[in-house]
Design a protein around this motif. Structure first.
Motif, PDB file in Angstrom:
ATOM      1  N   THR A 148       1.863   4.347  -1.585  1.00 31.33           N
ATOM      2  CA  THR A 148       2.280   4.187  -0.372  1.00 31.33           C
ATOM      3  C   THR A 148       3.647   3.231  -0.615  1.00 31.33           C
ATOM      4  O   THR A 148       3.879   2.574  -1.707  1.00 31.33           O
ATOM      5  N   THR A 149       4.648   3.651   0.288  1.00 35.34           N
ATOM      6  CA  THR A 149       6.068   3.064   0.046  1.00 35.34           C
ATOM      7  C   THR A 149       6.336   2.049   1.359  1.00 35.34           C
ATOM      8  O   THR A 149       7.022   1.300   1.271  1.00 35.34           O
ATOM      9  N   ALA A 150       5.526   1.897   2.343  1.00 36.65           N
ATOM     10  CA  ALA A 150       5.405   1.079   3.416  1.00 36.65           C
ATOM     11  C   ALA A 150       3.962   1.137   4.271  1.00 36.65           C
ATOM     12  O   ALA A 150       3.427   1.970   4.324  1.00 36.65           O
ATOM     13  N   THR A 151       3.682  -0.241   4.423  1.00 35.37           N
ATOM     14  CA  THR A 151       2.292  -0.393   4.914  1.00 35.37           C
ATOM     15  C   THR A 151       2.013  -0.836   6.106  1.00 35.37           C
ATOM     16  O   THR A 151       2.908  -1.819   6.517  1.00 35.37           O
ATOM     17  N   GLY A 152       0.887  -0.789   6.542  1.00 36.56           N
ATOM     18  CA  GLY A 152       0.611  -1.535   7.970  1.00 36.56           C
ATOM     19  C   GLY A 152       0.207  -3.205   7.409  1.00 36.56           C
ATOM     20  O   GLY A 152       0.788  -3.974   8.548  1.00 36.56           O
ATOM     21  N   THR A 153      -0.097  -3.393   6.382  1.00 37.89           N
ATOM     22  CA  THR A 153      -0.162  -4.947   6.181  1.00 37.89           C
ATOM     23  C   THR A 153       1.226  -5.588   5.983  1.00 37.89           C
ATOM     24  O   THR A 153       1.436  -6.815   6.380  1.00 37.89           O
ATOM     25  N   ASP A 154       2.186  -4.813   5.399  1.00 40.16           N
ATOM     26  CA  ASP A 154       3.582  -5.256   5.313  1.00 40.16           C
ATOM     27  C   ASP A 154       4.029  -5.733   6.791  1.00 40.16           C
ATOM     28  O   ASP A 154       4.591  -6.646   7.185  1.00 40.16           O
ATOM     29  N   VAL A 155       3.587  -4.666   7.767  1.00 40.48           N
ATOM     30  CA  VAL A 155       3.946  -4.926   9.156  1.00 40.48           C
ATOM     31  C   VAL A 155       3.452  -6.294   9.609  1.00 40.48           C
ATOM     32  O   VAL A 155       4.057  -7.116  10.037  1.00 40.48           O
ATOM     33  N   ALA A 169       4.248   3.357   8.401  1.00 41.60           N
ATOM     34  CA  ALA A 169       3.742   3.364   7.195  1.00 41.60           C
ATOM     35  C   ALA A 169       4.439   4.573   6.586  1.00 41.60           C
ATOM     36  O   ALA A 169       4.825   5.496   7.322  1.00 41.60           O
ATOM     37  N   ASP A 170       4.537   4.677   5.232  1.00 39.25           N
ATOM     38  CA  ASP A 170       5.084   5.753   4.525  1.00 39.25           C
ATOM     39  C   ASP A 170       4.403   5.932   3.222  1.00 39.25           C
ATOM     40  O   ASP A 170       4.051   4.975   2.531  1.00 39.25           O
TER      41      ASP A 170
END
Lengths: 313, 313, 313, 313
Positions: free
Chosen positions: C75-82, C98-99
């Protein structure tokens, strides 16, 4: 490219070290660095100063895709996961953790060329066939053979500082005379088994606006430094450019210095070294020799390696 | 797991160094290693011997997939291509080249944990929130902050040699008393800013038949070494196991020593170090202190790094 | 392995299609599938049912490392980051995202072999030299040539159901007679340009406890089905095993059916297809022919491709 | 960006389908495609023509690094190895083989967005929390839920052809009126469960000179098509741009159509589809409806997937 490639074959005939350390040797010029040289390197540590020679491994690097891409960090566990409770099911109590991977070319940033990186007419260091390098990596001359090497005495040749310019011009071919001049000006002499660290200023000039830094024109060592490198028993050369030697090439061959120095003389070439902080430190106290600790990663069969290189002085 | 986690909170209350080096510090215990300590390290180089402490990065490593896989070398140009004429179209003259990439977890082989690797109750070293570690990596405490560190004095505590056994038992908790006993037996003392290198023999016992080496039961430092590590101002600990501390854990918390020593004391933990050649060298001449040169790769934002670690003695 | 490899050369002599579709052909047996065959395939869609034939691409797959590893999602972007606010600085308003990336062998799960995957005596489909496949991929016969193919009529030969057993034994060599028997029992006949889909039950038997599923013994097509495959003008064969053909091999050659059918007849081999849901559907209504939509990814130069394969019926 | 984001909330209030297919639904608008719709799709196959809608996955793609890089094929066994004898030790007889891997972003080329790709105020399709998407991937709404979907009836809206221009201008917002006009001109009507395939011409205009194609200004669907998409029960939208919707955005929100259509209506968005060959085929015979077979890879937990998409007509 006016000179004849005859010089390439002439240099190979005169300076090749194939067989010098036996038919099975995979160390090359690292054989020149023995216990005495290592003790001499350690003796250069006076101020207790450690300076990184490695540029950041990340997407800001100089590569532009194609054969080589900038290093990519990919996270496999994150602090944000921890905060969102995503690690709760693991039963780790009050501990959370982050984890990650890297995908990186071995030669996309600060790096050493392994002796398996370059072939001349289908042969690599010590005469091994290019057939020894397959899609599974190098069966001969892999970088792992230097996993207890690249700790050595080093001298900095800082030509921009010597000349009072920001950087040498792209295409400037550094001669043995230039090197000797810089050594004389800084009062140091090279010793057998030394690393010759040459700053051109190109990285400083291009940093962040890389353009064709990786693969384009650059200042660098002249092919005609070969006799000097040989006679001085230089074991490694590192520069702040992508390819050590001058580009465009001086003869009608691609990277002729690589073909002689790596393939036939067994030298370690260090590329994309970040020498700017070292430059400032050396200029500040006038000491241009130091202990280099730059052991590559023990990646089995690799043609090169990133490195956490440091100057200790 | 009979003891109460109260010890964890007690240790944190007594030994936390958060704020000690300012609110913006990202170096942790590396602050304990200054010029004097580095000079002292270099002074330990007597024989001019360099010994690798890194195990091979390849598919023979100890990982079994899932979160962490063994390093993978992938070639992007090969010697066999050269022989088949596949590089002819590039117009490189008599030069051929090999090139490659690696895909590797930063913590799958010999490696340093960064201070961003572990969180305690959602916080990492110096109190930064776990929110500072996202899918883009660590905005705080990334491994790059140690790109001019991990050059230091080190001592080897070789318990199997001391005890005359091949390896400590899995689950054996190494105490401060054990460490002191080994130090006394070898006539060395630890100094502030030292790296404590502890050999358990587990790697020697498992090599090639890894089983659950990466993540299973192991000998290792007891949680109760915390006061000793603190008082001795140890800056780094490295072992030949996957996780430095004993497993199973001594209290009902996962890796409680990580939670105190990394998160609150700022120590560098080195894991999966290959200490067998060093063990033999130290046993041969009785000198158990050495210069450690083990600077990690400058991977921006990484939670750890592979390393070409060497002991110089 | 009692038979002589003479059969291999005999089959090649009799059944090779090199040159049949011109000296530049890179489609192979896909030439057998034209507009009429595609219309016939679509005409098989009666119930409006779509059934996946692809097993999950993830770490639960059958690979065990080495040449091939199970697919890895990173993963390179996550919901948890959000949730942690890590995307706030991007100024995306109320949107978060997410990406991710995948690292996957093209042949580690459900996949098609490209015509560049296999060589016989240094040559691939239509006689191209193996030199056309370098570290940069396939200059000839790459999978991208099938980016508008593999939409075709297909028949299921479900031998475990026919025999009332869970799975054929490992090492069982499926004969043309077995195939004909199954076709007769289900009332379907093969047509020129068909995909022959053969279920052995091995995936059902091994799922989740893969052992040596990827590379070990397996039931599969006999080498001696070559004349039948040729005469019936079968364009593709897919099975629920790792390698279509029976293992151990019937003659003293590795994967001799690959050498004839892929290299000389130009067939598409589909491997590690998940046929269990299809099996149940066909058994339920007795219809063993269907429209196959299984176009590979258009990966330039690849020797194979994962695929989102479906049966439409 | 003069309009107020109020329209975003208004649309969500009026058109959200959360809960429509139950609290556990992970299929979204794919629920609109049932057996009847699939039979209708197959009935559109008249000429037996298959046209790829996927652009090549390779280093010539439109990405420029950073979050997303172009796909990279990496070979793990090559034909040149075979010729050099490097596979001889494997004992494969007259067989040689090539093998490879890909490293690719799931959304770097032709691809479907999964329902886990986009969040609105921390929630994804059907109301699941963004906490369900962690560094391990999507626990909800992963692309694998569509592994037997995206086989459906589709219509092509080819605005450049309708208008007689090479491409719509960057920033052109396609309205429901534009779509209806194109449908009327080509004599097709959309049906519930259809895929709406919209060609803007931007890919044709940028191919090979991508510039900011991936992420920059682009023609695309207006946010104000939401009511039409809802009322027509469109299940999927695919375009030849990187992001389906017009850019710059029409209101002061990033990708507001994504926030409504993906998060709240459950639509499949297909991006970077190569529609030029399809455009030519439809123009040639005037038939603008076709069977779409574009099932994504079954990558567990992925936020998107590359796809071997084809139009069958």
């Amino acid at each position: 490219m006016t000179a004849q490639p005859a010089v390439l074959e002439d240099y190979i005939a005169r300076y090749s070290r194939w067989g010098l350390w036996g038919p099975d040797d995979q160390l090359g010029a690292m054989n020149l660095v023995g216990p005495e040289e290592i003790r001499a390197a350690a003796a250069l540590v006076r101020d207790g100063q450690v300076i990184s020679l490695t540029m950041p491994y990340d997407q800001t690097g100089p590569q532009r895709g194609g054969l080589r891409s900038n290093p990519r960090l990919i996270t496999t566990a994150t602090g944000t996961d921890v905060l969102a409770g995503a690690q709760d099911r693991l039963g780790l109590g009050s501990l959370g953790f982050a984890d990650d991977m890297v995908i990186m070319g071995t030669q996309t940033g600060t790096q050493w060329d392994a002796l398996s990186h370059i072939f001349h007419k289908g042969r690599m260091w010590n005469g091994y066939s290019a057939a020894e390098h397959t899609s599974r990596g190098a069966a001969r001359n892999g970088i792992q053979h230097w996993s207890d090497r690249l700790v050595m005495r080093a001298v900095l040749v800082d030509l921009p500082v010597l000349r009072g310019i920001p950087a040498l011009d792209d295409g400037y071919a550094i001669t043995a005379g230039d090197i000797e001049e810089a050594l004389a000006a800084t009062g140091v002499s090279v010793q057998p088994g030394d690393a010759l660290v040459v700053r051109t200023g190109q990285m400083a000039a291009r940093r962040g606006q890389w353009g064709d830094y990786a693969g384009g024109d650059a200042p660098g060592l002249s092919l005609y430094t070969v006799p000097w490198l040989f006679e001085k028993n230089i074991a490694a050369v590192a520069t702040d450019t992508y390819g050590v030697e001058v580009s465009p090439n001086e003869i009608d061959e691609f990277q002729p210095l690589h073909q002689v120095a790596i393939v036939h003389m067994g030298l370690a070439f260090g590329e994309i070294f970040d020498l700017d902080a070292l430059s400032a430190a050396c200029a500040a106290d006038g000491r241009y020799e130091f202990m280099l600790a730059a052991t590559p990663l023990k990646i089995t069969g690799a043609a090169g390696s990133p490195v956490g290189a440091v100057a200790i002085r």
